[in-house]
Design an enzyme around this catalytic site. Sequence first.
Site, PDB file in Angstrom:
ATOM      1  N   GLY A  11       0.863  -3.743  18.381  1.00  0.00           N
ATOM      2  CA  GLY A  11       1.563  -2.590  18.662  1.00  0.00           C
ATOM      3  C   GLY A  11       1.866  -2.116  16.964  1.00  0.00           C
ATOM      4  O   GLY A  11       1.528  -2.708  16.102  1.00  0.00           O
ATOM      5  N   GLY A  15       1.435  -5.855  12.031  1.00  0.00           N
ATOM      6  CA  GLY A  15       0.723  -6.699  10.915  1.00  0.00           C
ATOM      7  C   GLY A  15      -0.712  -6.678  11.191  1.00  0.00           C
ATOM      8  O   GLY A  15      -1.474  -7.596  10.746  1.00  0.00           O
ATOM      9  N   SER A  17      -3.415  -4.534  10.301  1.00  0.00           N
ATOM     10  CA  SER A  17      -3.992  -4.212   9.103  1.00  0.00           C
ATOM     11  C   SER A  17      -3.717  -5.483   8.060  1.00  0.00           C
ATOM     12  O   SER A  17      -4.900  -5.881   7.512  1.00  0.00           O
ATOM     13  CB  SER A  17      -3.661  -2.910   8.186  1.00  0.00           C
ATOM     14  OG  SER A  17      -3.780  -1.849   9.181  1.00  0.00           O
ATOM     15  N   ALA A  40     -12.116   3.741   6.754  1.00  0.00           N
ATOM     16  CA  ALA A  40     -10.930   4.315   6.999  1.00  0.00           C
ATOM     17  C   ALA A  40     -10.907   5.388   7.830  1.00  0.00           C
ATOM     18  O   ALA A  40     -11.993   6.428   7.726  1.00  0.00           O
ATOM     19  CB  ALA A  40     -10.157   4.708   5.807  1.00  0.00           C
ATOM     20  N   HIS A  56      -0.915   2.179   2.314  1.00  0.00           N
ATOM     21  CA  HIS A  56      -2.306   1.347   2.572  1.00  0.00           C
ATOM     22  C   HIS A  56      -3.207   0.866   1.492  1.00  0.00           C
ATOM     23  O   HIS A  56      -3.647  -0.027   1.267  1.00  0.00           O
ATOM     24  CB  HIS A  56      -3.135   1.833   3.786  1.00  0.00           C
ATOM     25  CG  HIS A  56      -2.542   1.433   5.260  1.00  0.00           C
ATOM     26  ND1 HIS A  56      -2.921   0.078   5.629  1.00  0.00           N
ATOM     27  CD2 HIS A  56      -1.806   1.983   6.105  1.00  0.00           C
ATOM     28  CE1 HIS A  56      -2.174  -0.164   6.898  1.00  0.00           C
ATOM     29  NE2 HIS A  56      -1.631   0.982   7.179  1.00  0.00           N
ATOM     30  N   ARG A  60      -3.721  -2.545  -0.478  1.00  0.00           N
ATOM     31  CA  ARG A  60      -5.114  -3.349  -0.084  1.00  0.00           C
ATOM     32  C   ARG A  60      -5.620  -4.073  -1.401  1.00  0.00           C
ATOM     33  O   ARG A  60      -5.374  -3.744  -2.404  1.00  0.00           O
ATOM     34  CB  ARG A  60      -6.114  -2.093   0.021  1.00  0.00           C
ATOM     35  CG  ARG A  60      -7.482  -2.435   0.598  1.00  0.00           C
ATOM     36  CD  ARG A  60      -8.511  -1.276   1.280  1.00  0.00           C
ATOM     37  NE  ARG A  60      -7.537  -0.899   2.313  1.00  0.00           N
ATOM     38  CZ  ARG A  60      -7.664   0.438   2.578  1.00  0.00           C
ATOM     39  NH1 ARG A  60      -8.263   1.433   1.529  1.00  0.00           N
ATOM     40  NH2 ARG A  60      -6.989   1.155   3.538  1.00  0.00           N
ATOM     41  N   GLU A  68     -14.352   6.965   3.963  1.00  0.00           N
ATOM     42  CA  GLU A  68     -13.619   7.694   5.122  1.00  0.00           C
ATOM     43  C   GLU A  68     -14.797   8.214   6.385  1.00  0.00           C
ATOM     44  O   GLU A  68     -15.556   8.717   6.022  1.00  0.00           O
ATOM     45  CB  GLU A  68     -12.811   8.822   4.556  1.00  0.00           C
ATOM     46  CG  GLU A  68     -11.813   8.535   3.460  1.00  0.00           C
ATOM     47  CD  GLU A  68     -10.965   9.560   3.107  1.00  0.00           C
ATOM     48  OE1 GLU A  68     -11.232  10.709   3.466  1.00  0.00           O
ATOM     49  OE2 GLU A  68     -10.235   9.432   2.062  1.00  0.00           O
TER      50      GLU A  68
END
Length: 187
Positions: A11, A15, A17, A40, A56, A60, A68
Amino acid sequence: MSFDHHLIVGGQRSGKSRQAERLAQAWLRQSADHRVTVVATALAFDDEMRERIRRHQAERPAGMDTVEAPLALSQALLAHAAPGRLLLVDCLTLWLTNWLMPASNQPDLAGWRAEREAVLALLPQLPSPVVFVSNEVGWGIVPMSREVRAFVDELGWLNQAVAQRCQQLTLMVAGQPWTRPVVPHEE
């Protein structure tokens, strides 16, 4: 630790990522020659999404390149796959959203289907292991609108198809990973 294709689902704020980044860090620790490319898929259409993307990127871990690919995921996988390189796709949910719920026009269903099939066909041939992140959105009530029901169905089918091409599946619950080998479907 061996690395194969891996799907991480859960969901929002479960956690996913962070777990994918932990796997990527483990990959990097295995060899000085290993590299990680984060693919991404997010598009920043509003301030809140821009802040999520910025967060993010800032959180990272070092040593991870980013490319991307909001629509052309198959091209990005093909272009960046190489022995010694792990690809981390974050995330399939936003990739699907970009195709089925574009901000500026009607969905491109034919383009989506072709791109989906291209990604699925490519996975067994890639020289890189791939870690996919995706949301599990089908555990709630049935959505009221036809469009949202179609999206939930499509994401469920996508997750199933990707899982069948992965060797590992992790369900994230409250920041905790539950990992198991994928059981292939009998056809």
